[in-house]
Write a protein that holds these residues in place. Sequence first.
Motif, PDB file in Angstrom:
ATOM      1  N   UNK A   1       9.696  57.315  56.928  1.00 22.54           N
ATOM      2  CA  UNK A   1       8.623  57.931  58.018  1.00 22.54           C
ATOM      3  C   UNK A   1       7.325  57.652  57.614  1.00 22.54           C
ATOM      4  N   UNK A   2       6.405  57.402  58.673  1.00 28.71           N
ATOM      5  CA  UNK A   2       4.894  57.537  57.866  1.00 28.71           C
ATOM      6  C   UNK A   2       4.245  58.539  58.898  1.00 28.71           C
ATOM      7  N   UNK A   3       3.707  59.499  58.171  1.00 27.87           N
ATOM      8  CA  UNK A   3       2.923  60.766  58.929  1.00 27.87           C
ATOM      9  C   UNK A   3       1.280  60.641  58.709  1.00 27.87           C
ATOM     10  N   UNK A   4       0.687  61.121  59.444  1.00 27.06           N
ATOM     11  CA  UNK A   4      -0.871  61.050  58.840  1.00 27.06           C
ATOM     12  C   UNK A   4      -1.307  61.550  57.717  1.00 27.06           C
ATOM     13  N   UNK A   5      -1.987  60.783  56.852  1.00 25.16           N
ATOM     14  CA  UNK A   5      -2.379  61.280  55.649  1.00 25.16           C
ATOM     15  C   UNK A   5      -1.207  61.565  54.451  1.00 25.16           C
ATOM     16  N   UNK A   6      -0.053  60.953  54.738  1.00 28.33           N
ATOM     17  CA  UNK A   6       0.999  61.261  54.063  1.00 28.33           C
ATOM     18  C   UNK A   6       1.698  59.935  53.533  1.00 28.33           C
ATOM     19  N   UNK A   7       1.247  58.867  53.747  1.00 24.52           N
ATOM     20  CA  UNK A   7       1.767  57.601  53.207  1.00 24.52           C
ATOM     21  C   UNK A   7       3.233  57.447  54.120  1.00 24.52           C
ATOM     22  N   UNK A   8       4.247  56.764  53.332  1.00 24.95           N
ATOM     23  CA  UNK A   8       5.483  56.388  53.874  1.00 24.95           C
ATOM     24  C   UNK A   8       6.329  57.258  52.853  1.00 24.95           C
ATOM     25  N   UNK A   9       7.407  57.799  53.453  1.00 16.28           N
ATOM     26  CA  UNK A   9       8.312  58.602  52.764  1.00 16.28           C
ATOM     27  C   UNK A   9       9.788  58.252  53.108  1.00 16.28           C
ATOM     28  N   UNK A  10      10.613  58.003  52.200  1.00 16.06           N
ATOM     29  CA  UNK A  10      11.999  57.508  51.992  1.00 16.06           C
ATOM     30  C   UNK A  10      12.964  58.589  52.767  1.00 16.06           C
ATOM     31  N   UNK A  11      13.504  58.466  53.729  1.00 17.06           N
ATOM     32  CA  UNK A  11      14.419  59.324  54.260  1.00 17.06           C
ATOM     33  C   UNK A  11      15.918  59.084  53.965  1.00 17.06           C
ATOM     34  N   UNK A  12      16.501  57.908  54.063  1.00 21.31           N
ATOM     35  CA  UNK A  12      17.901  57.493  53.546  1.00 21.31           C
ATOM     36  C   UNK A  12      17.826  56.071  53.404  1.00 21.31           C
ATOM     37  N   UNK A  13      18.755  55.533  52.452  1.00 21.20           N
ATOM     38  CA  UNK A  13      18.909  54.366  52.314  1.00 21.20           C
ATOM     39  C   UNK A  13      20.259  53.949  52.103  1.00 21.20           C
TER      40      UNK A  13
ATOM     41  N   UNK B   1       8.290  64.386  64.631  1.00 21.24           N
ATOM     42  CA  UNK B   1       7.289  63.452  65.309  1.00 21.24           C
ATOM     43  C   UNK B   1       6.596  62.718  64.278  1.00 21.24           C
ATOM     44  N   UNK B   2       6.758  61.511  64.344  1.00 27.95           N
ATOM     45  CA  UNK B   2       6.231  60.415  63.234  1.00 27.95           C
ATOM     46  C   UNK B   2       6.616  59.108  63.674  1.00 27.95           C
ATOM     47  N   UNK B   3       6.126  58.127  62.909  1.00 29.50           N
ATOM     48  CA  UNK B   3       6.230  56.782  63.022  1.00 29.50           C
ATOM     49  C   UNK B   3       7.668  56.493  61.995  1.00 29.50           C
ATOM     50  N   UNK B   4       8.716  55.634  62.694  1.00 26.25           N
ATOM     51  CA  UNK B   4       9.753  55.468  61.713  1.00 26.25           C
ATOM     52  C   UNK B   4       9.809  53.940  61.363  1.00 26.25           C
TER      53      UNK B   4
ATOM     54  N   UNK C   1      -2.329  55.277  51.140  1.00 32.33           N
ATOM     55  CA  UNK C   1      -3.006  54.128  51.749  1.00 32.33           C
ATOM     56  C   UNK C   1      -4.625  54.229  51.761  1.00 32.33           C
ATOM     57  N   UNK C   2      -5.244  52.999  51.640  1.00 35.06           N
ATOM     58  CA  UNK C   2      -6.761  52.785  51.860  1.00 35.06           C
ATOM     59  C   UNK C   2      -6.956  51.972  52.891  1.00 35.06           C
ATOM     60  N   UNK C   3      -7.856  52.298  53.808  1.00 35.02           N
ATOM     61  CA  UNK C   3      -8.378  51.424  54.802  1.00 35.02           C
ATOM     62  C   UNK C   3      -9.429  50.700  54.526  1.00 35.02           C
ATOM     63  N   UNK C   4      -9.044  49.253  54.466  1.00 34.30           N
ATOM     64  CA  UNK C   4     -10.179  48.369  53.981  1.00 34.30           C
ATOM     65  C   UNK C   4     -10.941  47.673  55.160  1.00 34.30           C
ATOM     66  N   UNK C   5     -12.162  47.789  55.345  1.00 32.16           N
ATOM     67  CA  UNK C   5     -13.005  47.239  56.438  1.00 32.16           C
ATOM     68  C   UNK C   5     -13.800  45.912  55.565  1.00 32.16           C
ATOM     69  N   UNK C   6     -13.561  44.841  56.194  1.00 33.34           N
ATOM     70  CA  UNK C   6     -14.485  43.419  55.741  1.00 33.34           C
ATOM     71  C   UNK C   6     -15.458  43.198  56.883  1.00 33.34           C
TER      72      UNK C   6
END
Lengths: 113, 113
Positions: free
Chosen positions: A36-48, A86-89, B106-111
């Motif tokens: 899941x990707x949350x604002x300012x959190x990067x991606x975090x692993x849920x299950x694999x 609420x997130x992007x999965x 993450x880092x947002x790169x703008x070129x």
Amino acid sequence: NAGVTQTPKFQVLKTGQSMTLQCAQDMNHEYMSWYRQDPGMGLRLIHYSVGAGITDQGEVPNGYNVSRSTTEDFPLRLLSAAPSQTSVYFCASSWDRVNSPLHFGNGTRLTVT
Amino acid sequence: DQQVKQNSPSLSVQEGRISILNCDYTNSMFDYFLWYKKYPAEGPTFLISISSIKDKNEDGRFTVFLNKSAKHLSLHIVPSQPGDSAVYFCAASSGGSNYKLTFGKGTLLTVNP
């Protein structure tokens, strides 16, 4: 060759509802993961999963269930949706444990109201 | 506690110049490092990786440097192109488990043309 396919692309749920996020890959990859990707959190692993019938928890597994009955499919179930989900999965897969990177799907944007 | 840190949320460079994206990690068990690029509304795409037994890996315009003693890696893009504008994620894994990645924010790169 479709790669990793996620459906739906968007979903709105009410608190307490349940749903399943679908993930399918056509590359015969053994390893699959949900992030899941949350604002300012990067991606975090849920299950694999390391193969059909084998799953394990990642960093943030609470509130989610998974199963892997086939190599191709790795659905993610939300049992009782909460606003905190609420997130992007993103679903991802790889063919090798060590040498190959993860291939990601295009994501499901979930909003829980 | 963040194990993979990307301390610059954004970076802006001119077309043709070098872009340098930085990443620090705290977990000494990490032995494999990857960079992913992400465009809006798409999943992350693998860019380049490096094993802890190396200190440099090149692929075309992209070079990753690893400084194990400093627990630091960097991604160099030379020359930068407008199509490189995206969010870049640094990720790490341990014990050969490349399906279990720990990501930076993450880092947002703008070129700029």
